[in-house]
Design a protein around this motif. Sequence first.
Motif, PDB file in Angstrom:
ATOM      1  N   PHE A 186       1.049  -0.978   0.097  1.00 30.92           N
ATOM      2  CA  PHE A 186      -0.369   0.048  -0.064  1.00 30.92           C
ATOM      3  C   PHE A 186       0.738   1.429  -0.200  1.00 30.92           C
ATOM      4  N   VAL A 187       2.140   0.998  -0.105  1.00 28.74           N
ATOM      5  CA  VAL A 187       2.927   2.340   0.257  1.00 28.74           C
ATOM      6  C   VAL A 187       3.485   2.370  -0.321  1.00 28.74           C
ATOM      7  N   ASP A 188       3.361   1.828  -1.427  1.00 24.74           N
ATOM      8  CA  ASP A 188       3.785   1.897  -2.605  1.00 24.74           C
ATOM      9  C   ASP A 188       2.947   2.198  -3.809  1.00 24.74           C
ATOM     10  N   VAL A 189       1.756   2.088  -3.381  1.00 30.68           N
ATOM     11  CA  VAL A 189       0.395   2.220  -4.321  1.00 30.68           C
ATOM     12  C   VAL A 189       0.270   3.958  -4.138  1.00 30.68           C
ATOM     13  N   MET A 190       0.251   3.645  -2.974  1.00 30.29           N
ATOM     14  CA  MET A 190       0.079   5.423  -2.296  1.00 30.29           C
ATOM     15  C   MET A 190       1.770   6.530  -3.113  1.00 30.29           C
ATOM     16  N   THR A 191       2.343   5.723  -2.686  1.00 32.59           N
ATOM     17  CA  THR A 191       3.626   6.345  -3.822  1.00 32.59           C
ATOM     18  C   THR A 191       3.104   7.601  -4.835  1.00 32.59           C
ATOM     19  N   GLY A 192       2.686   6.487  -5.492  1.00 29.10           N
ATOM     20  CA  GLY A 192       2.245   6.455  -7.220  1.00 29.10           C
ATOM     21  C   GLY A 192       0.824   7.679  -6.986  1.00 29.10           C
ATOM     22  N   ILE A 193       0.242   7.897  -6.229  1.00 27.76           N
ATOM     23  CA  ILE A 193      -1.414   7.753  -6.679  1.00 27.76           C
ATOM     24  C   ILE A 193      -1.582   9.525  -7.316  1.00 27.76           C
ATOM     25  N   PRO A 194      -2.085   9.651  -7.971  1.00 28.18           N
ATOM     26  CA  PRO A 194      -2.264  11.645  -8.268  1.00 28.18           C
ATOM     27  C   PRO A 194      -2.637  12.748  -7.157  1.00 28.18           C
ATOM     28  N   SER A 195      -1.611  13.864  -7.070  1.00 34.10           N
ATOM     29  CA  SER A 195      -2.032  14.506  -6.073  1.00 34.10           C
ATOM     30  C   SER A 195      -3.182  14.762  -5.461  1.00 34.10           C
ATOM     31  N   ILE A 196      -4.323  15.068  -7.002  1.00 29.88           N
ATOM     32  CA  ILE A 196      -5.580  15.590  -6.965  1.00 29.88           C
ATOM     33  C   ILE A 196      -5.999  14.241  -5.712  1.00 29.88           C
ATOM     34  N   VAL A 197      -5.568  13.214  -6.373  1.00 29.75           N
ATOM     35  CA  VAL A 197      -6.447  12.171  -4.999  1.00 29.75           C
ATOM     36  C   VAL A 197      -6.709  12.192  -3.885  1.00 29.75           C
ATOM     37  N   ALA A 198      -5.291  12.467  -3.291  1.00 28.04           N
ATOM     38  CA  ALA A 198      -5.178  12.933  -2.425  1.00 28.04           C
ATOM     39  C   ALA A 198      -5.795  14.422  -1.506  1.00 28.04           C
TER      40      ALA A 198
END
Length: 369
Positions: A186-198
């Motif tokens: 999940f950390v690897d997945v969070m590393t690549g999420i678009p900033s707008i999603v955050a």
Amino acid sequence: MTSTLTPVRKRSALTKGQLPKYAPYVVLAVALIIGAAILALIGFNAFGWGIVSAILFAVGLVGWSAAVEGSRKAKDKLATCLVVGSFLTALLPLISVIWTVLVNGLPGIIAPGFLGNSMNGVTGVFDNKAVEEGAPVLGGIYHALIGTIQITLLATVISVPVGLLTSIYLVEYGNDGRLARAITFFVDVMTGIPSIVAGLFAAAFFFAIVGPGTKTGAVAAVALSVLMIPVVVRSSEEMLKIVPNELREAAYALGVRKWRTILKVVIPTAISGIASGVTLAIARVIGETAPILVTAGFATTINNNVFGGWMASLPTFIYTQILNPTSPSNPDPSSQRAWGAALVLIILVMLLNLGARLIANLFAPKNGR
């Protein structure tokens, strides 16, 4: 006579079959001249001149080397030209960006009150006077600078403990178990999420807890922390992994408990890498625009309360000044403010990167006793 000529023959034998030291400079001069002549025929521009000259330089140097030194040396020079050319190609956009921001941003920074005033009360009337009558450009980035510092500081306070404790669990307690592997995934997945999603996640989270339309600096800090935590986890995890196991075993042999070993031995050994990783994580999120747009809103006044009211930041200030100029009929003052804010943001990122290097040097383990 024979003794005096022998060293000369030896030197000539050693240098035989080699290009002279001045060969690259001669080839470069010829390439520049021929490149300028070619570009003069089809329409001269500096960028095209550089590209054509670089190609001619590589072809000329490699061809000359093949004729004098042989194919082996020619291949070596070809590889050198490709490596250096790739480096310069990668460096060119960076230099272009820095130069453009400097040229356009310096007039904004030196404007009176740019760093010490906000946009409160600044209307299109003042911008029209600045363009038509030569009056100074009013308004500044003080409110956005304060907002950026507050939001980023709160995001750091949230992210560093969570990220560091997560990395400690993965390295010291996880033992490559199911939970550790799931966290890593999940950390690897969070590393690549678009900033707008955050940003949407933070907005939805506070919508469910506080109510609809909640936009504060704290919401923006939560959004940025979603982007920071994976960076802190990964960097801290790698730093903890390189701590020698002998240090842990020595502490255990003295009867020190595991948590105290981690606190007193492992973390101090890896603190330089951890600190630099945290600083780089801050530099990564300080310029984010999309999450702050949907979480902190826009503001033209100073807001010192990160938990209440809309709050400006440097990225959103740049966005609003370009998209919605204070005076639509005279957008140049707004463009000047935006470029000035961009230069300040680049300076902040540069200072953070320099701070990361300084922290790494200060806290690095010392050699010797």
